[in-house]
Design an enzyme around this catalytic site. Structure first.
Site, PDB file in Angstrom:
ATOM      1  N   THR A 251      -5.543   1.768   9.708  1.00 21.02           N
ATOM      2  CA  THR A 251      -4.562   2.842  10.274  1.00 21.02           C
ATOM      3  C   THR A 251      -5.163   3.925  10.970  1.00 21.02           C
ATOM      4  OG1 THR A 251      -3.146   2.778   8.104  1.00 21.02           O
ATOM      5  CG2 THR A 251      -3.250   4.760   9.372  1.00 21.02           C
TER       6      THR A 251
ATOM      7  N   GLU B 191       0.787  -1.323   0.154  1.00 21.61           N
ATOM      8  CA  GLU B 191       0.165  -0.024  -0.012  1.00 21.61           C
ATOM      9  C   GLU B 191       1.017   1.318   0.070  1.00 21.61           C
ATOM     10  OE1 GLU B 191      -2.828   0.472   3.238  1.00 21.61           O
ATOM     11  OE2 GLU B 191      -3.640   2.326   2.111  1.00 21.61           O
TER      12      GLU B 191
ATOM     13  N   ILE C 293       0.097  -1.821   7.625  1.00 22.92           N
ATOM     14  CA  ILE C 293      -1.221  -1.656   8.928  1.00 22.92           C
ATOM     15  C   ILE C 293      -2.592  -1.328   8.292  1.00 22.92           C
ATOM     16  CG2 ILE C 293      -1.943  -0.218  10.727  1.00 22.92           C
ATOM     17  CD1 ILE C 293       1.128   0.482  11.184  1.00 22.92           C
TER      18      ILE C 293
ATOM     19  N   ASP D 248      -5.985  -4.647   0.837  1.00 25.24           N
ATOM     20  CA  ASP D 248      -6.889  -4.725   1.935  1.00 25.24           C
ATOM     21  C   ASP D 248      -7.500  -6.126   2.058  1.00 25.24           C
ATOM     22  OD1 ASP D 248      -7.125  -1.711   2.583  1.00 25.24           O
ATOM     23  OD2 ASP D 248      -8.386  -1.523   0.921  1.00 25.24           O
TER      24      ASP D 248
END
Ligand code: IPD
Ligand code: CA
Length: 270
Positions: A87, A64, A84, A215
């Site tokens: 976030t 990402e 992460i 994701d």
């Protein structure tokens, strides 16, 4: 491959948790002022990328926080990474964020790749979700199975919202049409955990518009290996415009309902 994903994800989770304890700072905003990246997101991605490069120098990488420098590799395998996920939870100290690492055959295109292995780690709860293609999904040592629920009115449904406020308003219309037809809604704030929660029977179903490959790469494999059908509308696979996940019979009821609600709200369906 799974052992490598697990080892690096667990080490990355320890790094993220240490940085969280020391205090989190926003580094920049991305698609909108609400869509932030912290210094920790970048540092954790660098750690994962260099660890993978040491172990698997010929594989591609798609993360990402470094989409500009994604690499294709020469082995035919690509690592798809969210350093992460969740976030905003991370920023606020809400204990629902995760490190998500998947390896896929093919390039970073969810419509054509074949996910081989995935690992999602929630550092706060110490939960490690894993799956390998055709070999099941696990939370730690425990094999996971989706809920067999068939009655939509009893379904606990997870979802998420866009960082764009215009799209969020339309997603609110979809939600308003759905919430009276299900048990309740959860917005946990981390898509990979939503998918793992479907796998673990902590949610009956999940849908979200506009996810990015990182994701869902690992979470979708984990949900699928626990018995969920994970897809987009119609013949599309999970990604943009939508990711749907539930046991196949429940999804057969939910999908047409969501399709109509998306259409009425003016959200794209293909
Ligand atoms: C976000 C989270 C959130 C989802 C968003 C994602 P990020 O990822 O998964 O739950 O609703 O669509 O972008 O930005 O925290 O990595
Ligand atoms: Ca992220």
């Amino acid at each position: 491959m799974l052992e490598l994903a697990r080892r690096i994800a667990v080490e990355a989770a320890e790094l993220a948790a240490r940085r969280r304890a020391a205090g989190v700072e926003v580094a920049a905003s991305k698609s909108s002022p609400e869509d932030v990246v912290t210094f920790a997101d970048r540092e954790v991605e660098l750690f994962i990328r260099s660890s993978l490069a040491d172990a698997r120098p010929n594989d591609g990488f798609f993360g990402e926080e470094s989409t500009d420098s994604a690499s294709a590799g020469t082995s035919g395998l690509t690592w798809v990474v969210d350093p992460i996920d969740g976030t905003v939870n991370y920023l606020y100290g809400i204990p629902a964020y995760n490190i998500s690492i998947a390896v896929v055959e093919g390039d970073a295109n969810p419509q054509t790749w074949r996910a081989l292995a995935g690992c999602v780690v929630n550092p706060v709860l110490g939960e490690v979700f894993t799956a390998t293609d055709a070999r099941g999904a696990f939370l730690g040592q425990q094999q996971l199975h989706v809920n067999p629920l068939l009655d939509l009115s009893q379904a606990l449904v997870g979802t998420g919202f866009s960082y764009s406020s215009d799209i969020r308003v339309k997603q609110g219309l979809v939600l308003a049409g759905l919430i009276g037809q299900v048990r309740d809604i959860r917005r946990i704030g981390a898509a990979a955990l939503d998918l793992c929660n479907v796998a673990a029977g902590r949610l009956d179903a999940y849908y979200e518009r506009g996810l990015s490959p990182w994701d869902h790469a690992a979470g979708a494999l984990i949900a699928r290996e626990a018995g969920a059908l994970v897809k987009g509308f119609g013949d599309l696979r999970a990604d943009r415009p939508v990711t749907l996940a539930a046991n196949p019979r429940l999804l057969a009821i939910l999908e047409p309902l969501l399709f109509d609600l998306f259409t009425s709200a003016g959200l794209e369906t293909d």
